[in-house]
Structure formats: C-alpha cells, structure tokens
Design an enzyme around this catalytic site. Structure first.
Site, PDB file in Angstrom:
ATOM      1  N   ARG A 135     -52.697  -9.701  29.995  1.00 21.75           N
ATOM      2  CA  ARG A 135     -51.393  -9.049  29.818  1.00 21.75           C
ATOM      3  C   ARG A 135     -50.738  -8.785  31.164  1.00 21.75           C
ATOM      4  O   ARG A 135     -49.514  -8.762  31.272  1.00 21.75           O
ATOM      5  CB  ARG A 135     -51.571  -7.756  29.026  1.00 21.75           C
ATOM      6  N   HIS A 146     -60.638  -0.053  23.373  1.00 19.04           N
ATOM      7  CA  HIS A 146     -59.815  -1.020  24.109  1.00 19.04           C
ATOM      8  C   HIS A 146     -58.942  -1.768  23.112  1.00 19.04           C
ATOM      9  O   HIS A 146     -59.418  -2.177  22.048  1.00 19.04           O
ATOM     10  CB  HIS A 146     -60.717  -2.005  24.864  1.00 19.04           C
TER      11      HIS A 146
END
Length: 507
Positions: free
Chosen positions: A293, A270
């Site tokens: 995000r 990740h």
C-alpha cells in the site's frame, strides 16, 4: 601465609565461578540476537536458548522493514525527519496509551538501530511510507531489478546469525546456542532471578545466570487456558499471521514469578493478510506487506468500491474492512473462506516501485495475485457492474491528481493511480491477528517490573514483543523490528552491567 593462600584459592574459585556464569538470552528472534551481540561486544558471554529448530521467529517474516528517524538514508533521499516526529506518530497511533518514556527511548535510538544493522551488512538504503506515518521512514532493502527478492526480516536475521556464528567459530566460549530447547521455569531466589530450567531431547537442566527474555508474543496461543482466550477471546474468529511458536511462554513464566503485565487486551488485527486461493480457510495467513500500500496499492470491497484511506492506521483500516466489506464468494479467486475481505489492486508502476522480484513471489510463487487486462475484466470476474469499478478508478485518478479531495482523508498518494484501461493485479486480503502490544512491563533499562512492589525484578530483562508499553493500543508498521533492536541492545547492555556487578560483589 596460610591465610593468604586460602584467600587466594577462594578468590580464584569465586572468579572462575563468576566468569563462567554466562548471560542467558531466551528467544532467537531479532531482540534475542541483538541482545546477544550487544553482550558479546561489551565483553560478556552468552547462552542463547531457542525453542524451535532454528533462530528467526516472527522477525524473519517481517516484510515492511525497520523505522529510523533522521537517518543517513533519509538524508540521502532528501527526506527530513526527526526522533520527535517518530514519537508523535507512535503516540498518535497508540492513542497515547503508550509509555511515553519508552517511546522517546525508541525514537532517540532509532537511527543508531538502523546503523547497527547496516554494520552487520544489511543494506537498508531505501525507505517506504507506511500507514500512520507522517514521513517515509520504514527502512528496507532495495528490491533488485531481477533475481530473487530479499525480504527485510529474513536478511536481518541471516546477517546477525552469521555474525554470531563467526564469533562462535573464533571463540566458542563467547556464544553458545541451544536450539529445540524449551524454557520450562524461571528460577527466582530472594527476589532475584538466578537462572532458568530448560528441557530438550537430552532431558532437563538448570542454567544459572541473569536472564534476558526475548520470547515474542502470544498471537498463536489458542490453547484452552491460553493468553488469547484470557485477554482477547473475541478475536479468536480471526486467522493469524504468526507461526505456531508465538505462544507467550515467556509472558506466562515471568508472570508466574510475579512479573507485572500491561496492555494485554491490546491485540492488533492487521488489515491485510493474503487469502490463499488454494486454501481460503487456512487459519494461518501470509502477511500482505504494508509496503504494498505504501507503493500505491488500492483497496476495494466486493462491490468494486473504495471504502477507506489505504494508508490509515492499521486498526482504522481493519475497522473499515469489517464495516464496509463482506465475504467474497468462490466465483472470485475461490473466495475469502467465509471471512470479511477486501481486494487489493496494483498496476505495473506500483509493482515496479514495490520491486518486481518481491511481487513475483506473491503473484507467481504463491499465486495470491491474478492479472486482469482492464477494469471491465476485473468487474466481470467480481460479477459487479463494469461502470462501478471503472468509476471507482476514475474517481481515484481525480483525487490522485489533486482535482478533488479524498472522502477518506488520504493526503499522500504514492507512485501512480490505476487506470481503467490498463492491466490490474488483484488479490483478496483479510484482517488477521498479527501482533500483541501487551506483555511484561519494563522500565527504560529493559528491566521487568514486579507486580507486587512496582520495582524492577533483579536479574530479569525483556525486549521485543514479550514486553508491553511501547505501542499503546496500536502498533505502527516498522516499530516492531525497531523495538527489538533498541530494547534488545538495552537489555543486553544492562544485563551485562548486572552480571559484572554480581562478579564484583561475589569476589
């Protein structure tokens, strides 16, 4: 008359024996609890085996939510989506290494999976856009304006466990839970799985029944003969977001009785795990949710420059961080602990969109984020030219407003761009081992496949991260919880059918 009496006694004995054989579910994460509830709803009984002191597993840590395509929530928010879109995005993210049949099952059942959770009281009435998705479909819990945040994974596990505890309180025969109990063996006779051996503080015992494995992945299996070394030794340099319980025990034990493995070298890194200023070198990191995000957070490197599409695929963004970033020195928030890292930036509008209480957990409780009054103050802390950071943000404003193309191909620009003259929150993030796409090969009925003859192993089912094939080379955010619910329920349904068939045959 005597013959009839003997037959009646034998039939009654067999019926009791068959009915007493509960279905064994191993693993108390989302897949295991979903399978358990599905079995009970279908009229069966369950004994749930959990190796830790409590249920939850990595599912309880999930923060971005669960995918659903064509849901009521999307419709209410004016979003158009379909299972075929989710199939397309999932195959694209996985480089078409996925088992397409499993992906189609996943997508076709996604809206129903969201409803399954809403029916146990989970408020999934908001959606987020995550990397690699063509539309916002990752369902999560709306953040309260004040008070404590409600993480999606934790709330889902809490509601399911509450439902199962209520069932147990009403009828203890329907649901039995053994915690701090480790499965040590899967028992197979004449090609069929007939039970497991377990061990706890009371010793070892054998439990008879067909088995649903929901034991999770192997992201923390760093032992000398572990699965990480065998299939992903080059990734051992990375920290992990997983708890120490992610050892791949279910994979190992099923493999020992002839189960087929698939995609084991596909281990997801990740791109954004928080570097804790209090312990930058910690081997276990706290995940920086992709939803951050999705609400507009930007990524810059230690030179103050953007280097990629913040909403790109996880493997893409991890690659960009490793290529375009460097270690961050101790002068900035105590540094990155020797790991190549990026800096995540957010403004007040991004924070409000994500949810102030949830953000405050990251910023105030965990102290991952530091507030800077403007880009000059941020640049000074980074020890880079003020002009560089200012130009980075001003350039993104132009891109955000459609006045120029993003050089990294970003086409969706959530919430708000960050202005140089406004307060900016910054946190160091680094790539970390997060998920193992590989595992036991299963078919559309969640039956585990034999390595010897490519056929299902009777009496053995698997769901969640213990299985492989759904995600291909790279998993989309939100598909993990979805896989757990969809295939957990399918495993439960088919284990119950098998159990009922065995009862009839035994009689």
């Amino acid at each position: 008359m005597l013959f009839q009496l003997i037959f009646l006694v034998l039939a009654t004995t067999n019926m009791v024996k068959a009915e007493e054989q509960k279905i064994i579910v191993v693993g108390g994460g989302l897949a295991g609890l979903s399978a358990s509830l599905e079995i009970i709803n279908g009229g069966g009984r369950v004994v749930l085996i959990e190796g830790e002191a409590n249920t939850g597993g990595n599912s309880a840590k999930a923060s971005s939510g669960i995918n659903g395509a064509g849901t009521a929530t999307q419709s209410n928010l004016g979003l158009t989506d379909s299972p075929s879109n989710l199939v397309s995005d999932t195959l694209s993210a996985g480089d078409n290494e996925n088992n397409k049949n499993l992906v189609e099952i996943l997508a076709a059942n996604s809206a129903d999976a969201v409803e399954f959770l809403r029916n146990v009281g989970v408020d999934l009435t908001d959606v987020n856009l995550c990397g690699g998705h063509s539309v916002a479909r990752t369902h999560w819990i709306p953040s309260p304006k004040e008070g404590r945040p409600i993480p999606a994974g934790f709330e889902i596990m809490k509601r399911l466990r509450t439902k199962l505890d209520k069932i147990k309180a009403e009828d203890a025969e329907l649901f039995e839970l053994l915690t701090s109990t480790k499965m040590t063996k899967i028992i197979k006779e004449d090609g069929k799985v007939i039970g497991i051996e377990v061990e706890n503080n009371e010793g070892r015992q054998i439990i008879h029944g067909n088995v649903v494995l929901a034991t999770g992945g192997f992201s923390s299996d760093r032992s000398k003969d572990g699965l990480l070394i065998e299939f992903g030794g080059e990734k051992l340099e990375f920290p992990s977001t997983n708890g120490q319980f992610a050892r791949g025990d279910g994979v190992k034990l099923a493999r020992s009785i002839g189960a087929k493995l698939i995609g084991m070298n596909r281990i997801q890194i990740h791109p954004t795990a928080f570097v804790d200023p209090k312990d930058p070198k910690a081997s276990t990191k706290f995940l920086a949710a992709e939803a951050l995000r999705g609400k507009g957070a930007l990524l810059i490197n230690g030179n103050g420059e953007r280097f990629g599409n913040e909403l790109g695929r996880r493997d893409y963004l991890t690659g960009k961080i490793l290529e375009e970033s460097q270690e961050i020195g101790e002068h900035f928030q105590n540094g990155s602990g020797g790991q190549k890292s990026a800096i995540m930036l957010m403004n007040e509008k991004n924070v409000e969109a994500f949810g102030r209480p949830a953000f405050n957990f990251y910023a105030i409780v965990k102290k991952f984020f530091v507030k800077y009054e403007n880009s000059d103050e941020l640049a000074d802390a980074l020890k880079v030219d003020r002009k560089t950071v200012k130009e980075t943000l001003e350039n993104y404003v132009q891109i955000f407003n459609g006045k120029k193309e993003d050089p990294f191909g970003k086409r969706v620009f959530p919430v708000a761009s960050i202005l140089p003259n406004e307060p900016i929150y910054a946190a160091i993030v680094t790539p970390a081992i997060h998920y193992t796409m590989g595992g036991l090969e299963i078919d559309g009925n969640a039956q585990v496949i034999s390595a010897q003859n490519e056929k299902p192993i009777e009496g053995l089912y698997a769901a969640g991260e213990v299985s492989g094939g759904v995600h291909g080379s790279n998993r989309l955010a939100g598909n993990s919880l979805l896989e757990c619910v969809v295939f957990g329920r399918i495993a439960g349904q088919n284990a119950l059918k098998y159990n009922q068939k065995s009862v009839r045959e035994e009689l």
